[in-house]
Design an enzyme around this catalytic site. Structure first.
Site, PDB file in Angstrom:
ATOM      1  N   ARG A  60       0.896  -1.164  -0.141  1.00  0.00           N
ATOM      2  CA  ARG A  60      -0.103  -0.093   0.058  1.00  0.00           C
ATOM      3  C   ARG A  60       0.845   1.258   0.076  1.00  0.00           C
ATOM      4  O   ARG A  60       0.576   2.455  -0.708  1.00  0.00           O
ATOM      5  CB  ARG A  60      -0.951   0.108   1.179  1.00  0.00           C
ATOM      6  N   HIS A  64       0.291   4.510  -2.354  1.00  0.00           N
ATOM      7  CA  HIS A  64       0.046   5.657  -2.008  1.00  0.00           C
ATOM      8  C   HIS A  64       1.289   6.540  -2.292  1.00  0.00           C
ATOM      9  O   HIS A  64       1.124   8.070  -2.503  1.00  0.00           O
ATOM     10  CB  HIS A  64      -0.151   5.731  -0.525  1.00  0.00           C
ATOM     11  N   ASN A  92      -3.910   9.039   4.763  1.00  0.00           N
ATOM     12  CA  ASN A  92      -2.689   8.298   5.403  1.00  0.00           C
ATOM     13  C   ASN A  92      -2.790   8.224   6.800  1.00  0.00           C
ATOM     14  O   ASN A  92      -1.967   7.361   7.474  1.00  0.00           O
ATOM     15  CB  ASN A  92      -1.490   8.880   4.795  1.00  0.00           C
ATOM     16  N   HIS A 191      -6.641  -5.985  -2.396  1.00  0.00           N
ATOM     17  CA  HIS A 191      -7.144  -6.111  -0.940  1.00  0.00           C
ATOM     18  C   HIS A 191      -7.550  -7.581  -0.776  1.00  0.00           C
ATOM     19  O   HIS A 191      -8.392  -7.795  -0.064  1.00  0.00           O
ATOM     20  CB  HIS A 191      -8.632  -5.205  -1.069  1.00  0.00           C
TER      21      HIS A 191
HETATM   22  C1  HEM Z   1      -9.163   1.412  -5.812  1.00  0.00           C
HETATM   23  C2  HEM Z   1      -9.253   2.340  -4.863  1.00  0.00           C
HETATM   24  C3  HEM Z   1      -8.737   1.937  -3.458  1.00  0.00           C
HETATM   25  C4  HEM Z   1      -9.384   2.245  -2.406  1.00  0.00           C
HETATM   26  C5  HEM Z   1     -10.562   3.329  -2.390  1.00  0.00           C
HETATM   27  C6  HEM Z   1      -8.704   1.676  -1.253  1.00  0.00           C
HETATM   28  C7  HEM Z   1      -8.827   2.076   0.053  1.00  0.00           C
HETATM   29  C8  HEM Z   1      -8.244   1.558   1.275  1.00  0.00           C
HETATM   30  C9  HEM Z   1      -8.691   1.664   2.453  1.00  0.00           C
HETATM   31  C10 HEM Z   1      -9.628   2.411   2.965  1.00  0.00           C
HETATM   32  C11 HEM Z   1      -7.867   0.670   3.032  1.00  0.00           C
HETATM   33  C12 HEM Z   1      -7.869   0.729   4.720  1.00  0.00           C
HETATM   34  C13 HEM Z   1      -7.091   1.691   5.395  1.00  0.00           C
HETATM   35  C14 HEM Z   1      -7.435   1.735   6.913  1.00  0.00           C
HETATM   36  O1  HEM Z   1      -8.608   1.446   7.397  1.00  0.00           O
HETATM   37  O2  HEM Z   1      -6.441   2.118   7.513  1.00  0.00           O
HETATM   38  C15 HEM Z   1      -6.855  -0.075   2.371  1.00  0.00           C
HETATM   39  C16 HEM Z   1      -6.142  -0.859   2.607  1.00  0.00           C
HETATM   40  C17 HEM Z   1      -5.063  -1.469   1.860  1.00  0.00           C
HETATM   41  N1  HEM Z   1      -5.154  -1.281   0.576  1.00  0.00           N
HETATM   42 FE1  HEM Z   1      -6.282   0.034  -0.845  1.00  0.00          FE
HETATM   43  N2  HEM Z   1      -7.586   0.976  -1.893  1.00  0.00           N
HETATM   44  C18 HEM Z   1      -7.559   1.259  -3.166  1.00  0.00           C
HETATM   45  C19 HEM Z   1      -6.449   0.584  -3.911  1.00  0.00           C
HETATM   46  C20 HEM Z   1      -5.599   0.035  -3.750  1.00  0.00           C
HETATM   47  C21 HEM Z   1      -4.332  -0.270  -4.447  1.00  0.00           C
HETATM   48  C22 HEM Z   1      -4.302   0.244  -5.820  1.00  0.00           C
HETATM   49  C23 HEM Z   1      -3.431  -1.051  -3.800  1.00  0.00           C
HETATM   50  C24 HEM Z   1      -2.152  -1.419  -4.196  1.00  0.00           C
HETATM   51  C25 HEM Z   1      -1.622  -1.553  -5.343  1.00  0.00           C
HETATM   52  C26 HEM Z   1      -3.978  -1.138  -2.211  1.00  0.00           C
HETATM   53  C27 HEM Z   1      -3.574  -1.783  -1.337  1.00  0.00           C
HETATM   54  C28 HEM Z   1      -4.113  -1.832  -0.075  1.00  0.00           C
HETATM   55  C29 HEM Z   1      -3.625  -2.845   0.845  1.00  0.00           C
HETATM   56  C30 HEM Z   1      -2.453  -3.873   0.540  1.00  0.00           C
HETATM   57  C31 HEM Z   1      -4.230  -2.547   2.160  1.00  0.00           C
HETATM   58  C32 HEM Z   1      -3.949  -3.263   3.283  1.00  0.00           C
HETATM   59  C33 HEM Z   1      -2.693  -2.432   4.266  1.00  0.00           C
HETATM   60  C34 HEM Z   1      -2.620  -2.888   5.543  1.00  0.00           C
HETATM   61  O3  HEM Z   1      -3.031  -3.862   5.916  1.00  0.00           O
HETATM   62  O4  HEM Z   1      -1.747  -2.222   6.312  1.00  0.00           O
HETATM   63  N3  HEM Z   1      -5.397  -0.279  -2.141  1.00  0.00           N
HETATM   64  N4  HEM Z   1      -7.293   0.603   0.918  1.00  0.00           N
END
Ligand code: HEM
Ligand code: NAG
Ligand code: NAG
Ligand code: NAG
Ligand code: NAG
Ligand code: NAG
Ligand code: NAG
Ligand code: NAG
Ligand code: NAG
Length: 316
Positions: A60, A64, A92, A191
């Site tokens: 992630r 970002h 973030n 995800h």
């Molecule tokens: C399509 C639009 C996307 C949205 C709206 C989105 C939104 C989010 C949100 C809200 C979270 C949880 C954050 C939290 O509650 O602290 C999350 C986690 C995550 N996102 Fe996305 N995301 C998107 C695309 C992506 C992309 C493109 C990637 C990687 C290439 C990605 C990788 C991840 C990963 C791996 C997590 C888990 C992180 C952790 O456990 O520390 N996401 N995302």
């Protein structure tokens, strides 16, 4: 010059300009720091062995980073009295993690090859090695990015889509980075690993119609209508620490955790891609790897632009 020769010249010039645009190279450090990728791999795997979630967090971070001013490690700059960066921007703050792991890896890179490997490339390599270690696809990581001299909290606020986004907002946000609808659906497959906070999925579990009812109810017990904002849930309820295609299977069953996840399978144009990736892991892995290469190429600083930071947290 005859027509055949001028055609040849055009082809040669076109090929040369393609090369110039392609800027990044997987062999970029092969003479200056041949061990760069293996140092990052070792550090990434050690961090995941210590805490499984770290693989998701590192993936992630690269996302970002790339969506704000390009893949230039702008996200890694710390705020101080005279500088406000991206770490405390809305998407973030209290959410992105892995900064200490990046520091440890960067310290090892600096020891082996001082002043050579950028923080931006470190993020790209760590994202790749995380995905591979957790069972996902591999790809050739383009390298040669340099590190920014600045960051943008305003762009971090606006360029990273929130989890409340509808499909058209997601498509617009990815198009702004020259990423296609196919890239959007494939990259959202990230995800399949990692966690989200209650505050990120509260609206989904109380207000959405396209959600499996017992899935919603079970999440509501730890994520009340107010409070417990930082309580976590798995983004993929089936195999939260394995990089596979069950994320898409969840969507088919109305069990996407984020509103933005379920938007990809909600009776619209992206339904077919979701079905395809749910049924065919190889198709998902192939699209994901291609999309990661594309995302990794967003506006890199190359040549003499930017710098190679010694410490990823501050401009040298
Ligand atoms: C399509 C639009 C996307 C949205 C709206 C989105 C939104 C989010 C949100 C809200 C979270 C949880 C954050 C939290 O509650 O602290 C999350 C986690 C995550 N996102 Fe996305 N995301 C998107 C695309 C992506 C992309 C493109 C990637 C990687 C290439 C990605 C990788 C991840 C990963 C791996 C997590 C888990 C992180 C952790 O456990 O520390 N996401 N995302
Ligand atoms: C290992 O993970 C824990 C959290 O689970 C963290 O507090 C600790 O700093 C990590 N140790 C190392 C060496 O990364
Ligand atoms: C970031 O989170 C901290 C801790 O919850 C909070 O005190 C701070 O106000 C937040 N910063 C911004 C800019 O929202
Ligand atoms: C980013 O968003 C937060 C919360 O809405 C706001 O306090 C802050 O001023 C914004 N920062 C910039 C630079 O737009
Ligand atoms: C999608 O969200 C955008 C931004 O919030 C909004 O302007 C638009 O009206 C929404 N579109 C639909 C079809 O709901
Ligand atoms: C997207 O492509 C356009 C046209 O080639 C270019 O001007 C723009 O800088 C690109 N944007 C990003 C974020 O790569
Ligand atoms: C659910 O929708 C209602 C009505 O639009 C709104 O007042 C409420 O804040 C929403 N709840 C959440 C948790 O988003
Ligand atoms: C799915 O479509 C319905 C009907 O258009 C809409 O109300 C809902 O917000 C959409 N998204 C989700 C995740 O339910
Ligand atoms: C604050 O951060 C900026 C950006 O990294 C850096 O240029 C500056 O030297 C830092 N100031 C202090 C006092 O550390």
């Amino acid at each position: 010059m005859n027509r055949c020769n001028s055609l040849l010249l055009i082809l040669v010039v076109a090929a040369a300009s393609l090369e110039a645009n392609a800027k990044l190279s997987s062999k970029y450090y092969s003479s200056t720091c041949p061990q760069a990728s293996s140092i990052v791999k070792e550090g990434t795997i050690a961090a995941i062995k210590n805490e499984t979630r770290m693989g998701a967090s590192l993936l992630r971070l690269h996302f970002h980073d790339c969506f704000v001013l390009g893949c230039d490690a702008s996200i890694l700059l710390d705020d101080n009295a005279t500088f406000i960066g991206e770490k405390t921007a809305v998407p973030n703050n209290n959410s992105v993690r892995g900064f200490n792991v990046v520091d440890d890896i960067k310290a090892k890179l600096e020891k082996a090859c001082p002043g050579v490997v950028s923080c931006a490339d470190t993020l790209a390599l760590a994202a790749h090695h995380s995905v591979v270690y957790l069972g996902g696809p591999s790809w050739k990581v383009g390298l040669g990015r340099r590190d920014s001299l600045t960051a943008s909290r305003a762009l971090a606020n606006t360029s990273i889509p929130p989890p409340t986004s509808n499909l058209s907002a997601l498509i617009t946000s990815f198009a702004a980075q020259n990423l296609s609808v196919k890239d959007l659906v494939a990259l959202s497959g990230s995800h399949t690993i990692g966690l989200a906070r209650c505050t990120s999925f509260r609206g989904r579990i109380y207000n959405d119609s396209n959600i499996h009812s017992s899935f919603a109810t079970s999440l509501q017990s730890n994520c009340p209508r107010s409070g417990n904002d930082n309580v976590l849930a798995n983004l993929d309820l089936q195999t939260p620490t394995h990089f596979d295609d069950l994320y898409y299977n969840n969507l088919l069953n109305k069990k996407g955790l984020l509103h933005s996840d379920q938007e990809l399978f909600n009776g619209s144009s992206t339904d077919n891609l979701v079905k395809k990736y749910a049924a065919n892991t190889a198709a998902f892995f192939n699209a994901f790897a291609k999309a990661m290469v594309k995302m990794g190429k967003i506006n890199p600083l190359t040549g003499s632009a930017g710098q190679i930071r010694k410490n990823c947290r501050k401009v040298d």
